[in-house]
Scaffold this motif. Sequence first.
Motif, short mmCIF file in Angstrom:
data_model
loop_
_atom_site.label_atom_id
_atom_site.label_comp_id
_atom_site.label_asym_id
_atom_site.label_seq_id
_atom_site.Cartn_x
_atom_site.Cartn_y
_atom_site.Cartn_z
N UNK A 119 27.85 -8.53 52.45
CA UNK A 119 29.00 -8.80 51.59
C UNK A 119 28.59 -9.02 50.15
N UNK A 120 27.39 -9.53 49.93
CA UNK A 120 27.04 -9.89 48.56
C UNK A 120 26.76 -8.69 47.67
N UNK A 121 26.43 -7.56 48.26
CA UNK A 121 26.20 -6.37 47.42
C UNK A 121 27.45 -5.52 47.33
N UNK A 122 28.06 -5.26 48.46
CA UNK A 122 29.27 -4.45 48.46
C UNK A 122 29.02 -2.97 48.26
N UNK A 123 27.79 -2.54 48.23
CA UNK A 123 27.50 -1.13 47.97
C UNK A 123 27.66 -0.34 49.26
N UNK A 124 28.48 0.69 49.20
CA UNK A 124 28.74 1.55 50.35
C UNK A 124 27.87 2.79 50.30
N UNK A 128 35.49 -9.22 43.21
CA UNK A 128 34.34 -9.75 42.47
C UNK A 128 33.34 -8.66 42.10
N UNK A 129 33.37 -7.57 42.83
CA UNK A 129 32.36 -6.53 42.64
C UNK A 129 33.08 -5.20 42.39
N UNK A 130 32.47 -4.40 41.51
CA UNK A 130 33.12 -3.17 41.10
C UNK A 130 32.11 -2.04 41.10
N UNK A 173 27.06 3.48 40.12
CA UNK A 173 26.96 2.24 39.35
C UNK A 173 27.67 1.12 40.08
N UNK A 174 27.11 -0.07 39.98
CA UNK A 174 27.77 -1.27 40.46
C UNK A 174 27.72 -2.30 39.33
N UNK A 175 28.76 -3.12 39.22
CA UNK A 175 28.80 -4.15 38.20
C UNK A 175 29.50 -5.37 38.75
N UNK A 179 37.01 -1.58 43.88
CA UNK A 179 36.91 -3.04 43.73
C UNK A 179 36.74 -3.66 45.11
N UNK A 180 35.86 -4.65 45.20
CA UNK A 180 35.53 -5.27 46.48
C UNK A 180 35.63 -6.78 46.39
N UNK A 181 36.27 -7.38 47.40
CA UNK A 181 36.32 -8.82 47.52
C UNK A 181 35.54 -9.22 48.77
N UNK A 182 34.43 -9.92 48.58
CA UNK A 182 33.59 -10.28 49.72
C UNK A 182 34.27 -11.29 50.63
N UNK A 183 35.21 -12.06 50.08
CA UNK A 183 35.90 -13.06 50.90
C UNK A 183 36.82 -12.44 51.94
N UNK A 184 37.47 -11.37 51.57
CA UNK A 184 38.44 -10.74 52.46
C UNK A 184 37.95 -9.40 53.01
N UNK A 185 36.78 -8.95 52.57
CA UNK A 185 36.28 -7.61 52.92
C UNK A 185 37.21 -6.51 52.42
N UNK A 186 38.04 -6.84 51.44
CA UNK A 186 38.96 -5.85 50.93
C UNK A 186 38.23 -4.92 49.95
#
Lengths: 113, 111
Positions: A97-102, B31-33, B48-50, B91-98
């Motif tokens: 979850x902390x990276x989120x990279x797919x 939180x993540x893009x 890219x990730x930011x 866009x990604x929310x780690x809390x909801x896995x959205x």
Amino acid sequence: DVKVTQSSRYLVKRTGEKVFLECVQDMDHENMFWYRQDPGLGLRLIYFSYDVKMKEKGDIPEGYSVSREKKERFSLILESASTNQTSMYLCASMEGRDTGELFFGEGSRLTVL
Amino acid sequence: QKEVEQNSGPLSVPEGAIASLNCTYSDRGSQSFFWYRQYSGKSPELIMSIYSNGDKEDGRFTAQLNKASQYVSLLIRDSQPSDSATYLCAAFSSGTYKYIFGTGTRLKVLA
């Protein structure tokens, strides 16, 4: 490099058939996802799994089921294929979850006649 | 409905120019893009990730994030014909896995 392999690149099935789409990742990732992609609609999440034997519905789960018996493998099942399930199906994995990279597989283009 | 919005394009730029791609998102819990590149008939590929406000540079690519304005952008310097593709903002929310994708902007770099 992460490798996500989808078993079939192109499939043609008939209405009512049962369809299995398989996805295997080789990086010990916890999380795996199934999306479908249609022109103008973008990527839509069908199901995801954050652990072995765990599954969560995405935005469009109707008509689909999934199986994750082993960490590396995530299968998408169409119990009775319909023409509106003609689409590009994309499997992806995510380390945590902390990276989120797919990381996506090459895709499976399914045509239902 | 939480959304990520992008102009579908096509955005046409001459070779060597800067291509500027933009997206806005509605979920403040994100939180993540990410920016993914997708060539025609291929699957998306992360470029890219930011995660924090400001700029992040990687080679010819710069991602920019402004959480207050809920705005993410991607700049491609010295654009090449091989950059011609559809660029997906996510866009990604780690809390909801959205994990929410935009529908993509098609970029055409003209030789």
